[in-house]
Design an enzyme around this catalytic site. Structure first.
Site, PDB file in Angstrom:
ATOM      1  CG  ASN A  96      -1.689   1.220   1.451  1.00 35.66           C
ATOM      2  OD1 ASN A  96      -1.802   2.044   0.545  1.00 35.66           O
ATOM      3  ND2 ASN A  96      -2.262   1.377   2.641  1.00 35.66           N
TER       4      ASN A  96
ATOM      5  CE  LYS B 116      -0.061   3.266   4.718  1.00 35.77           C
ATOM      6  NZ  LYS B 116       0.113   3.359   6.164  1.00 35.77           N
TER       7      LYS B 116
ATOM      8  CD  GLU C 218      -3.400  -2.406   7.418  1.00 34.39           C
ATOM      9  OE1 GLU C 218      -2.305  -2.678   6.927  1.00 34.39           O
ATOM     10  OE2 GLU C 218      -4.019  -1.354   7.172  1.00 34.39           O
TER      11      GLU C 218
HETATM   12  P1  PGA Z   1       3.000   0.277   7.636  1.00 28.03           P
HETATM   13  O1  PGA Z   1       1.524   0.490   7.029  1.00 28.03           O
HETATM   14  O2  PGA Z   1       3.535  -1.010   7.053  1.00 28.03           O
HETATM   15  O3  PGA Z   1       3.781   1.476   7.188  1.00 28.03           O
HETATM   16  O4  PGA Z   1       2.863   0.194   9.111  1.00 28.03           O
HETATM   17  C1  PGA Z   1       0.651  -0.580   6.841  1.00 28.03           C
HETATM   18  C2  PGA Z   1      -0.663  -0.076   6.273  1.00 28.03           C
HETATM   19  O5  PGA Z   1      -1.134   0.987   6.704  1.00 28.03           O
HETATM   20  O6  PGA Z   1      -1.259  -0.715   5.378  1.00 28.03           O
END
Ligand code: PGA
Length: 256
Positions: free
Chosen positions: A9, A11, A167
């Site tokens: 992901n 983002k 999550e």
């Molecule tokens: P992170 O994010 O691996 O940076 O903790 C995971 C997510 O939000 O899908």
């Protein structure tokens, strides 16, 4: 049998050019991996370019969100048919950042989910408690609320094909990973819920990913747990070496 599924992901990161460079590297690094489903979820603006680079690749394309109407006067939104048209196969729905910063609720998650399924996109539905809720011993209440609310009105057949990502909000982007035992406890709870809501058959078919500070070093330990079928990776999916290492470290885990 549940095949391991690792999704990145991205983002709010990567211009189209940066996205192309990253997927080119991933294509090179991961060309031989066929035992794991690999997905990248770039921002909307890079989907077309990434889709082109992924033609004939073993890596699949996902989006980070969608709107539930197909078209109309909904300024700024993107719909399932638009995503399908650029080659998207998966879509993340109800990520905690959307719930936290953009007013997403179980009701809107449910609408997005139904639209994704109607258009044959595979949803990755996110659920998870925040720190306050965990400390107040409300983890299972929150998970039940997210799972029941998000999946309301779906058929067993529809649920069978989707992916759930557990999550814990306190583990996202914090470097603080849930222990494999903490994660397994919640994954098992989710599978039990699915069995009660739908059937044992559905519960055994649904893949449940863990997300929250997944790194190459903790992948095998997390995925070694009975009910953890993959990972949704944020920060570590932004670099070819760390995301490839996560995928490669998951290859040793046998299909569940
Ligand atoms: P992170 O994010 O691996 O940076 O903790 C995971 C997510 O939000 O899908």
């Amino acid at each position: 049998m549940r095949k391991i599924i690792i999704a990145g992901n991205w983002k709010l990161n990567k211009t189209s050019q940066e996205a192309i460079e990253l997927v080119n590297s991933l294509n090179r690094e991961l060309v031989d991996v066929t035992s794991v489903d690999i997905i990248v979820c770039p921002p909307f603006t890079a989907l077309t370019e990434v889709s082109d680079v992924l033609t004939d690749s073993n890596i699949d394309l996902g989006a980070q969100n969608l709107y539930w109407e197909d078209s109309g006067a909904f300024t700024g939104e993107v719909s399932a048919p638009m995503l399908k048209a650029v080659g998207v196969r998966y879509v993340i729905v109800g990520h905690s950042e959307r719930r936290q910063f953009f007013g997403e609720t179980n009701v809107t998650v449910n609408k997005r989910l139904k639209s994704a399924l109607r258009h044959k996109l595979i949803p990755i539905v996110c659920v998870g408690e925040n720190l306050q809720e965990r400390e107040a011993n409300k983890t299972f209440d929150v998970i039940r609320d997210h799972v029941e609310g998000s999946l309301a009105g779906l058929s067993a057949e529809e649920v069978k094909g989707l992916v759930i990502a557990y999550e814990p909000v306190w583990a996202i982007g914090t470097g603080k990973t849930a222990t494999s035992a903490q994660a397994q406890e919640v994954h098992k709870f989710i599978r039990g819920l699915l069995a009660r809501m739908f059937s044992e058959d559905v519960a055994q078919a649904v893949r449940i990913q863990y997300g929250g500070s997944v790194k190459p070093e903790n992948t095998a330990e997390l995925l070694g747990q009975e009910d953890i079928d993959g990972a949704l990776v944020g920060g570590a999916s932004l670099k070819a070496d760390s995301f490839s290492a996560i995928v490669k470290n998951s290859v040793s885990v046998t299909t569940k």
